[in-house]
Design a protein around this motif. Sequence first.
Motif, short mmCIF file in Angstrom:
data_model
loop_
_atom_site.label_atom_id
_atom_site.label_comp_id
_atom_site.label_asym_id
_atom_site.label_seq_id
_atom_site.Cartn_x
_atom_site.Cartn_y
_atom_site.Cartn_z
N LEU A 1 48.75 43.54 33.84
CA LEU A 1 48.54 44.92 34.23
C LEU A 1 47.54 45.01 35.38
O LEU A 1 46.47 44.42 35.34
CB LEU A 1 48.02 45.72 33.03
CG LEU A 1 48.19 47.24 33.08
CD1 LEU A 1 49.66 47.62 33.09
CD2 LEU A 1 47.49 47.89 31.89
N VAL A 2 47.93 45.79 36.40
CA VAL A 2 47.07 46.05 37.56
C VAL A 2 46.85 47.55 37.62
O VAL A 2 47.82 48.33 37.55
CB VAL A 2 47.72 45.55 38.86
CG1 VAL A 2 46.84 45.86 40.05
CG2 VAL A 2 47.99 44.05 38.78
N SER A 3 45.61 47.99 37.76
CA SER A 3 45.29 49.43 37.79
C SER A 3 44.86 49.84 39.19
O SER A 3 43.94 49.26 39.77
CB SER A 3 44.18 49.75 36.78
OG SER A 3 44.63 49.51 35.46
N HIS A 4 45.53 50.86 39.73
CA HIS A 4 45.26 51.37 41.07
C HIS A 4 44.67 52.78 40.95
O HIS A 4 45.24 53.63 40.26
CB HIS A 4 46.53 51.44 41.90
CG HIS A 4 47.16 50.11 42.17
ND1 HIS A 4 46.96 49.42 43.35
CD2 HIS A 4 48.00 49.33 41.41
CE1 HIS A 4 47.63 48.28 43.31
NE2 HIS A 4 48.27 48.21 42.15
N LEU A 5 43.58 53.02 41.66
CA LEU A 5 43.04 54.37 41.77
C LEU A 5 43.75 55.07 42.91
O LEU A 5 43.80 54.56 44.03
CB LEU A 5 41.53 54.33 42.04
CG LEU A 5 40.83 55.68 42.13
CD1 LEU A 5 40.79 56.37 40.77
CD2 LEU A 5 39.41 55.51 42.68
N ALA A 6 44.33 56.23 42.64
CA ALA A 6 45.06 57.00 43.66
C ALA A 6 44.47 58.39 43.73
O ALA A 6 44.05 58.96 42.72
CB ALA A 6 46.55 57.06 43.30
N TYR A 7 44.46 58.95 44.94
CA TYR A 7 43.84 60.25 45.16
C TYR A 7 44.87 61.36 45.18
O TYR A 7 45.99 61.19 45.67
CB TYR A 7 43.04 60.23 46.46
CG TYR A 7 41.84 59.31 46.39
CD1 TYR A 7 40.66 59.74 45.79
CD2 TYR A 7 41.91 58.01 46.88
CE1 TYR A 7 39.56 58.89 45.69
CE2 TYR A 7 40.82 57.16 46.78
CZ TYR A 7 39.65 57.60 46.18
OH TYR A 7 38.57 56.77 46.07
#
Length: 284
Positions: A257-263
């Motif tokens: 699992l890879v977690s990306h912060l998106a705006y």
Amino acid sequence: MNWDYFMTILAQITDLHLRPRGLTCYRVSDTNNLAERAIRALLALSPRPDAVVVTGDITDGADAREYALARHILGRLPMPVYVLPGNHDSSDTLRAAFSDYPGIRDAPTASGKLHYTADVGGLRLVALDSSVAGKPFGLLGAEQLAWLDRVLAEDDRPAVVAVHHPPMATGIQHMDSIALHDTDAFAAVLSRHAHVERLICGHVHRPIVAGFAGTVMTLAPSTAHQLVLDFDDKAPVDFNFEPPAYFLHCHLPGSGLVSHLAYVENFPGPYPFWADEGVRWPGE
């Protein structure tokens, strides 16, 4: 390789703090409009998430009008939406308002703590209820923790555990005082199950990443206002309007699992990576 074919994308939004129509939150935060913008951001993603999980504080006052608005706003999402309560919610009112939503309609109990599991592509989502009626802090309780231990033991697929209150200190003292209280018991359960790839939380209104009980804990920022980052032990409880954001938890078989912060907001761009005339990129 077409990674879209293999990827599972679980979007996480949190702390919407919806108000009855026409009202703002804390007099200045237009949380309803900000939530609408977050939904538009999710709909604009390509590929779209396989599912969306809302990790609590869907409403600000557990008002039936707020839950009706939440259904209206979240109902614009075409993918499954999984909701769980925060300290501003009421477990019973939320359960009734979203009784037909996936997860809730198949929850193992009809009252009390609201918890359930759901399959999202290659992931198993386990939703927990840390809310305590009339209190700002969180508590899972022995019965819910025993259920969590059982469901994690019965299936070794990659799991994402979702709960509103974070179980460990963040350094922001006034929020740490109202975090999850039965942390040790929770950690004992999670540490027995190595396939829990992520623990996702809300509550603090800031993007925070930390290790916990053998897994990775991510706290998502709010879709509305953010908590002022201040480590002073006498810091006031203030918020600001740093850009609202959300997490995209992407599972790739063989990679995890890879977690990306998106705006939520749009910013200038995109621009191509053009080099000046006559300049070659390293490796070309």
